[in-house]
Write a protein that holds these residues in place. Structure first.
Motif: not given
Length: 160
Positions: A5-9, A20-22, A11-12
């Motif tokens: 679930x955390x990996x899927x989050x 979120x990356x910035x 990825x979203x």
């Protein structure tokens, strides 16, 4: 919370929420009934060298959204989540990385949320998020009301 679930989050976030990356936001932990996100100071500094209020707002909004997104996925529901309204209190300047802790709403509030989704294809719930600095001092508090809408009702969530 499952690793899947955390990996899927993540990825979203990467595919659909590039801010979120910035901002450098990352999941720190997902204890039962909660979610902790971290945001580094460096890419989020304002002209005073403290955390930019807009970045803190984005962090807390994302923490609440992510908590509900994970709850829906863990329940096998793929409803969409949006924020309806929020309030943010900035308690003191943030001179370090920030940790946002979203707490799951109480059982009665979540029961009301799930019932709304089942009956009307739409549920609302309020999520509280507390932001602490690297020393554990509370620096901001957020309250957000989110709407979950089942997939067949998602066109109502789109902007005109």
């Amino acid at each position: 919370m499952s690793t899947n679930a955390l990996d899927a989050l993540r990825l979203v976030w990467q595919e659909e929420l590039p801010i979120t990356g910035a901002l450098g936001i990352a999941v720190v932990s997902a204890p039962p009934g909660g979610l902790v996100l971290q945001m580094p100071l460096a890419p989020n500094r304002n002209h005073k060298g403290t955390a930019f209020a807009g970045s803190l707002s984005a962090l807390t909004t994302l923490a609440g959204w992510s908590l509900l997104w994970l709850a829906l996925r863990e329940a096998g529901d793929h409803a969409h989540v949006v924020i309806q309204d929020s309030t943010m209190r900035y308690l003191r300047p943030v001179h370090s990385d920030a940790l946002a802790t979203a707490e799951a709403p109480d059982e009665a509030a979540m029961d009301h949320f799930w019932a709304g989704l089942r009956r009307h294809g739409r549920g609302r719930v309020t999520v509280e998020v507390v932001v602490r600095d690297a020393h554990g001092v509370e620096v901001a508090a957020f309250t957000g009301r989110y709407v979950g809408r089942s997939e067949e009702h998602t066109s109502e969530l789109q902007s005109p």
